[in-house]
Enzyme design. Structure first.
Site: not given
Ligand code: ATR
Length: 282
Positions: A134-136, A18-19, A106, A244, A157, A69
């Site tokens: 994802g979460g972000a 962590s930063r 966030d 970012g 995806r 969280k």
């Molecule tokens: P965070 O919570 O930090 O946002 P995460 O839940 O791991 O991280 O989400 C990562 C995102 O990157 C997801 O939308 C993931 O797509 P999937 O839901 O299909 O897994 C996307 N992602 C990661 N690697 C990928 C890849 N090689 N091609 C397309 N999408 C990818």
């Protein structure tokens, strides 16, 4: 503030990476404050107890990182809007009555970064394309809907993850498969990458921006490298871009203000300090 130094910390498992201590340490020094900000590793087995008994920790508040969280939010007596919506808190503080309060900053960090580096970016009701689910992505969709965005397209995806977020946030959000991206790009005011694609060590984000209007603002939550291929490609065709790093820094602002009583600024010196620590070229 008088009395013993106020202490806060980042909690998570692991926390070594962590930063946050660097960010809060910079602000404490800049404002000449007595406070302290450290790191506390909280194992998954002890997390529920730790947050349930937070007032015994000696901290006035904390940041919460992965994977706690949700547990932290569940332990709070009061949550802000974003934390309630997301069921996850990244910022905690004890109020005057000793109740544990939680926020999810966030989304606020995302907005703060664009407000600072692209003023006026949300002046008109607009359309956004969010890559990832994802979460972000969830935090960013929440943030965009809190402004004037009339349509937020979530492209992922795994379609069902995008659909889950879209269903949760209602009619202004629409889920899509990746193959719809080209069409969506032709009509968007904002493009946000929330996937890990393009990060050093991960696969590249391969995207054809030729349909993107020149006025579209492009931003990435990846900040290693600072200028991702997406931002480079967008910048070369004349689109405004925002990196970012600021999201990471701005999400820390509300916590510092709660714990130490001063609203800090994200300035160039702080950006340079974090980039140096990350080993990233500005
Ligand atoms: P965070 O919570 O930090 O946002 P995460 O839940 O791991 O991280 O989400 C990562 C995102 O990157 C997801 O939308 C993931 O797509 P999937 O839901 O299909 O897994 C996307 N992602 C990661 N690697 C990928 C890849 N090689 N091609 C397309 N999408 C990818």
């Amino acid at each position: 503030m008088s009395g013993p130094a106020r202490k806060a910390a980042v909690t998570g498992y692991p926390v070594a990476q962590s930063r946050s201590p660097l960010v809060h340490g910079y602000w404490l020094k800049k404002h000449g404050l007595e406070g302290e900000y450290g790191k506390i590793e909280v194992s998954p087995e002890t997390a529920e107890d730790f947050f349930a008994n937070f007032s015994a920790s000696g901290l006035v508040g904390a940041n919460v990182t992965v994977p706690h969280k949700e547990v932290a939010a569940a332990a709070c007596d009061q949550l802000d809007d974003a934390a309630t919506t997301m069921g996850a808190a990244n910022t905690l503080w004890l109020d005057e009555a000793g109740r544990l309060c939680g926020a999810n900053t966030d989304g606020i960090g995302f907005l703060g970064n664009l407000d600072q580096l692209a003023p006026g970016w949300d002046a008109l009701p607009g359309t956004a394309v969010v890559l990832g689910a994802g979460g972000a992505a969830r935090a960013i969709v929440w943030a965009l809907l809190s402004r004037k965005f009339t349509k937020v397209h979530i492209v992922n995806r795994t379609f069902k993850k995008a659909k889950k977020i879209a269903d949760e946030f209602g009619s202004r959000t629409i889920a899509h498969n990746w193959d719809k991206l080209r069409t969506l790009l032709g009509e968007t005011d904002l493009l946000v990458n929330t996937t890990s694609l393009g990060m050093t060590g991960k696969s590249p984000l391969e995207i054809d921006l030729s349909a993107l209007p020149q006025e579209t603002l492009v931003t990435d939550i990846v900040y290693v490298p600072l200028e991702t291929d997406l931002l480079k490609q967008a910048g070369e065709r004349g689109n405004q871009t925002v990196d970012g790093l600021g999201m990471l820094l701005h999400q820390a602002v509300p916590g510092f203000e709660k714990w130490f009583g001063v609203r800090p600024e994200v300035d160039d010196e702080l950006r340079a300090l974090i980039l140096k620590d990350l080993g990233v070229e500005p």
